[in-house]
Design an enzyme around this catalytic site. Structure first.
Site, PDB file in Angstrom:
ATOM      1  N   LYS A 122       0.848  -1.242  -0.094  1.00 30.30           N
ATOM      2  CA  LYS A 122      -0.093   0.164  -0.019  1.00 30.30           C
ATOM      3  C   LYS A 122       0.900   1.307   0.189  1.00 30.30           C
ATOM      4  CE  LYS A 122      -4.444  -1.641   0.056  1.00 30.30           C
ATOM      5  NZ  LYS A 122      -5.052  -1.502  -1.042  1.00 30.30           N
ATOM      6  N   GLU A 142      -9.484   6.267   3.333  1.00 31.55           N
ATOM      7  CA  GLU A 142     -10.416   5.263   3.710  1.00 31.55           C
ATOM      8  C   GLU A 142      -9.481   3.926   3.783  1.00 31.55           C
ATOM      9  OE1 GLU A 142      -9.720   5.397   0.310  1.00 31.55           O
ATOM     10  OE2 GLU A 142      -9.262   3.542   0.110  1.00 31.55           O
ATOM     11  N   SER A 161       1.315  -9.742  -0.848  1.00 33.08           N
ATOM     12  CA  SER A 161       1.124  -8.344  -0.881  1.00 33.08           C
ATOM     13  C   SER A 161       1.456  -7.708   0.542  1.00 33.08           C
ATOM     14  CB  SER A 161      -0.462  -8.063  -1.318  1.00 33.08           C
ATOM     15  OG  SER A 161      -1.188  -8.677  -0.440  1.00 33.08           O
TER      16      SER A 161
END
Lengths: 258, 422
Positions: free
Chosen positions: B101, B123, B393
């Site tokens: 991210k 968010e 991830s």
């Protein structure tokens, strides 16, 4: 049977269809029309109303939980049309329920239900080519939102795409009541006048007779949503039609002893 | 497909690229108030893309602050246990803050700074995007407000604390199912209200144009690196690349450079949850009980919804995959057949977490464990000469609360380093 504002300022009343129930929505719309509303916006409840403040979010959620569907909204529209042939009726929805029904099918059904026009909250002019074509074919008036943040070239495109009236948003933000009208509002209406001769209705945060009177100095109509929906939330269903009628009368400036 | 998709396809028309279209998918379906901000963002992003100084600063921070390039690791014990293809793991879990991210959060924060926006909105689902955003806001001295569903705050409690420790304000969202979708609604309401002063750092390849393109560009570094690394290590491209798909940002980043390489299969893994019924999963592309094209939160893509067009509830053990729609570029890759999409259930993901932990000493995030679950099914069907790459991830530290509730390990560990056969 068309969108027209007979007095200045005219009045547009928003109702979340199916809150508290479909029959009460029908009765409230008729009371509002009889009390002086020029146009009724019949809101299609949606699970994810991201342009709405807490009051309309709650109403929408209650109506969705009761199982209110687009077909139900169209049926209520048809009943109101039958009862009040002269009123302006606008279907007010987020895009997804309309897409799920199919644009063409929706347009035909809306026309058959006696609607005059449609406003889709999350449909912008750039994406609207096909939508406008289908609306035109069905003889429905598309209404688009104009925002204080919209630059002039967008306002021009919006004004040109609207039929019936232009819905100007009084301030940046979501729907909901506020104490005073934002300073953004008058400047926006003035900018829009340069691009259109259509009436301009001002909404978002319009909740009192004072607001309506003040915006009547520069706009053609007021849109009142959350103040009505909030009243409905606080009122038992059987008293809601009368309460809505009284509030509409107040908003129109009629002397009313409730 | 029904008339809906064809009608929207016509809208896409000639100006497809300019409107952020991926085939018929994508576009911009937002309240008018946001349009000026989206156009401003689009222009600022184009200018930044063309500015070598922007790339130099981003690349420098990705390297020195975040720890790029992340390793590509040959997972020998996992490959051996499965007895099929050789498995390589792309280690995004080793990145600063513990997931991919930050690649995107850093890029967007640099853009916000260029645009002079001091207030950041985000968010978050699993909390990894929220933590990444809180991190870059701390780095640049920006105000940070993160919206998070209350259900997600409960199940990803550790990340809530991390965000607060980093100085962010975490606002709980109780509406709807109190998960990622509801957090995005509330973030968009904040953005509409504070649009003149605020920058919305959207965490996945979702939302209105230019977000899906911009987020993909910032995540593309994953496959840019992995392609170079696999050529160095194996001397050839992989036969398949596998990644989990929530909104789809790690997957699009892991796939992107391989899209023109037709011999590389691309496999996205959605959350199969606990059943096939609507509300039991988040498998938008499932044949049974899957989504249909529609508009949610600004973009046209596959959406889990009921027959009236109301958005369906979703379920996944992993908060990061628990979302009713999917990035529009994945919708295009799905329809064209360039990528295939499958799903892993909650139980399979939990088992995969255990398998990777015990074969390789790597505890994956529950999201990434869905990709591992697929490779557990997929690799044994291939010969030993084949190569499968899996994007890990994120790391699993954030999930210890869920795992302690979902797993009973007493008397389970053998202490021999062996994994019990399934």
């Amino acid at each position: 049977m068309a969108i027209a504002f007979k007095k200045r300022p005219g009045l547009v009343i928003y109702l979340t269809t199916g809150d508290p129930d479909l029959e009460t929505t029908r009765l409230m719309a008729i009371e509002a029309i009889d009390a002086g509303a020029d146009v009724i916006e019949l809101g299609v409840p949606f699970s994810d109303p991201l342009a709405d403040g807490p009051v309309i979010q709650r109403a929408s959620q209650r109506a969705v939980l009761r199982g209110t569907r687009l077909e139900d909204v169209l049926r209520v529209c048809r009943e109101i049309r039958a009862a009040r042939p002269q009123a302006g009726l606008l279907l007010f929805s987020y895009l997804n329920p309309v897409l799920r029904m199919g644009l063409e099918k929706f347009a035909q059904a809306a026309r058959d239900a006696g609607a005059d026009g449609v406003l889709l909250t999350d449909m912008i002019v750039e994406e609207a080519e096909e939508y406008r074509r289908v609306m035109r074919q069905a003889g429905l008036m598309p209404v688009f939102l104009a925002a204080p943040t919209s630059p002039d070239e967008r306002l021009q495109a919006i004004a040109e795409a609207c039929e019936g009236f232009v819905y100007a948003i009084s301030r940046v933000g979501i729907t909901g009541t506020q104490a005073e009208l934002a300073g953004d509002a008058e400047a926006l209406v003035e900018r829009l006048r340069g691009f259109t001769k259509l009436p301009i209705a001002l909404g978002f945060g319009v909740s009192t007779r004072e607001h309506v009177r003040a915006l009547g100095e520069f706009a053609d109509a007021a849109v009142v949503g959350s103040a009505i929906v909030g009243l409905i939330e606080r009122t038992p269903a059987e008293q809601a039609p009368r309460a809505v009628g009284e509030l509409v009368q107040q908003l129109c400036g009629g002397a009313k002893t409730a | 497909m029904d008339s809906t998709a064809s009608a929207m396809g016509t809208i896409a028309g000639a100006a497809r690229e300019a409107l952020g279209r991926f085939g018929v998918y994508g576009g911009r379906y937002v309240p008018e108030t946001l349009m000026a901000a989206l156009l401003e963002l689009e222009a600022a992003y184009a200018a930044a893309q063309a500015d070598p100084a922007f790339h130099a600063e981003l690349d420098g921070l990705l390297k020195d602050y975040c720890g790029r390039p992340t390793p590509l690791y040959a997972a020998r014990r996992l490959s051996e246990m499965l007895g099929g293809a050789r498995i390589y793991l792309k280690r995004e879990d080793l990145l600063h803050t513990g997931a991919h991210k930050i690649n995107n959060a850093l890029g967007q924060a640099l853009l916000a700074r260029r645009m002079g926006k001091q207030r950041i909105i985000a968010e978050t689902g699993a909390g990894q995007h929220g933590v990444a955003t809180a991190t870059v806001c701390a780095l640049f001295g920006m105000e940070c407000v993160v919206y998070m569903g209350e259900e997600d705050m409960r199940r990803q409690e550790l990340n809530v604390f991390r965000m607060r420790l980093l100085g962010a304000e975490v606002r709980g969202v109780g509406a709807g199912s109190a998960t990622l979708k509801d957090a995005i609604n509330e973030a968009m309401r904040d953005w509409v209200t504070n649009v003149r002063s605020s920058f919305y750092i959207l965490g996945s390849a979702l939302g209105a144009h230019p977000y899906p393109t911009m987020v993909r560009d910032f995540q593309r570094v994953i496959s840019r690196e992995s392609k170079r690394q696999i050529l160095e290590q194996a001397g050839r491209l992989p036969d398949a690349v596998i990644a989990c798909v929530g909104g789809g940002s790690n997957a699009i980043g892991a796939f992107y450079e391989y899209i023109p390489e037709e011999n590389v299969a691309l496999i996205g893994v959605e959350a199969g949850g606990r059943g096939h019924g609507l509300g039991e999963h988040a498998a938008r592309f499932a044949q049974q009980g899957g989504g249909v094209p529609g508009v949610l939160q600004g973009t046209y893509s596959y959406v889990l919804q009921d027959e009236a067009g109301q958005i369906a509830a979703t379920h996944s053990v992993s908060a990061g995959l628990d979302y009713a729609s999917v990035g529009p570029e994945h919708a295009m890759l799905h329809d064209s057949g360039r990528a295939t999409y499958t799903s892993a259930t909650d139980a399979e993901a939990l088992e995969a977490t255990k398998v990777l932990s015990r074969t390789e000493g790597i505890i994956p995030a529950l999201e990434s464990a869905h990709a591992i679950a697929e490779v557990i099914k997929f690799a044994p069907r291939l010969g030993k000469e084949k190569i499968v790459m899996v994007n890990v991830s994120g790391r699993g530290d954030k999930d210890m609360g869920i795992l302690t509730r979902e797993m009973d390990l007493s008397g389970d560990a053998t202490g021999t380093g062996k994994v019990s056969a399934r």
